[in-house]
Design an enzyme around this catalytic site. Sequence first.
Site, PDB file in Angstrom:
ATOM      1  N   LYS A  58       0.819  -1.215   0.000  1.00  0.00           N
ATOM      2  CA  LYS A  58       0.000   0.000   0.000  1.00  0.00           C
ATOM      3  C   LYS A  58       0.851   1.263   0.000  1.00  0.00           C
ATOM      4  CE  LYS A  58      -4.437  -1.490   1.732  1.00  0.00           C
ATOM      5  NZ  LYS A  58      -5.419  -1.459   2.803  1.00  0.00           N
ATOM      6  N   LYS A 117      -5.356  -9.586  -7.145  1.00  0.00           N
ATOM      7  CA  LYS A 117      -6.611  -9.838  -6.430  1.00  0.00           C
ATOM      8  C   LYS A 117      -7.672  -8.806  -6.826  1.00  0.00           C
ATOM      9  CE  LYS A 117      -6.120  -7.353  -2.205  1.00  0.00           C
ATOM     10  NZ  LYS A 117      -5.793  -7.114  -0.882  1.00  0.00           N
ATOM     11  N   LYS A 125     -10.863  -2.851  -4.802  1.00  0.00           N
ATOM     12  CA  LYS A 125     -11.623  -1.629  -5.085  1.00  0.00           C
ATOM     13  C   LYS A 125     -10.729  -0.560  -5.697  1.00  0.00           C
ATOM     14  CE  LYS A 125     -11.935  -1.610  -0.105  1.00  0.00           C
ATOM     15  NZ  LYS A 125     -12.898  -1.930   0.923  1.00  0.00           N
TER      16      LYS A 125
END
Length: 333
Positions: A114, A198, A201
């Site tokens: 992230k 994966k 969003k």
Amino acid sequence: MGKKIFSGVQPTGNLHLGNYIGAIKNFVDLQNETGNECIYCVVDLHAITTKQDPKILKANLRETTATFLASGMDPNKSIIFNQSLVPAHSEGSWILGCIARMGWLNRMTQFKEKAGKDKEKASVGLYIYPVLMTADILLYDASHVPVGEDQKQHLELSRDIAQKFNLDFNVPNFLRVPEPLIQKNFSRIMSLKDGSKKMSKSDPSDLSRINLTDTKDEIKNKIKKAKTDKDPLPIDDKNLNQRPEVKNLLGIYSSLSNQSLKDSIDDFRGKNFLNFKEQLADLVVEKIAPISVEIQKLQKENNYIDSILKEGGEKANAIASKKVEEIKKIIGF
Ligand code: TYM
């Protein structure tokens, strides 16, 4: 004896089929098993580890709560609330952050993903995110935590922190060491466009995921356009790992029809994709479209949604504030 369940979902909008199969569907099943006590949290404190627009954050909090309710989570059976209503989460997180070791957090792969290349610019909150997650779980003495595969490492950290606290202060079993509940074959739903990524969003392509707010036609179109390969459907699972897109679609089919991957392979063995995709699209529409319709309905009922969260927040607060007081006593405050 029943299980004590805790889990959380971030209110970052665009909840998708991965969240549903990896988490929310299991939340509902666990809630409906007799004897379980379930606590489900919309983790708004986690959401602010990346920059949020205050108005959108509020709308996303309500949308995620609406998604919980639309999927079958029942406030009469489960405690449903948002994290920021319960101060013990922040307080517990600080204390547990003094137990967790830098070396442990440095190993967290999700932070590395992230934060990306420029980790100097990531928020400190993003770094200590798994400690807040640990507080969430431990404050409720959760025995089991249903999550998707991507949260496994965070759960291992929670276990380490609980064990170290109990050892450091010589309070055996005071903090309950939680068990992860990760569905074997369906805990990592992949992008419809790339079987190595994966479903997420944050993927810029909307065709990569089925949103829980998609309409029937959007769902059908996305399944139609989902990536496959030139061979027919497999006759067994031998080479399935080399065909990640195909494995993913069969996994989605299996999870939504509550059958094993092997049974789905048997159902479609050697057939072409046209027929399989039609049946898959019908199944996804059958399971997801009613949720989408219900979310739209609930989105007009902000007062109702807010009242569910408030009531759940009061129940959660009664449990978590007591536990944090016990923690404070143990550490000498
Ligand atoms: P979050 O909001 O990213 O995701 C919510 C849940 O959805 C699962 N999930 C998936 N499962 C399968 N395939 C996918 N493609 C997929 N994408 C997401 C996640 O594994 C998760 O279970 N840190 C957590 C929220 C959290 C939490 C907690 C969870 C905060 N405190 C305490 C459990 C216990 C998160 O960001 O999930």
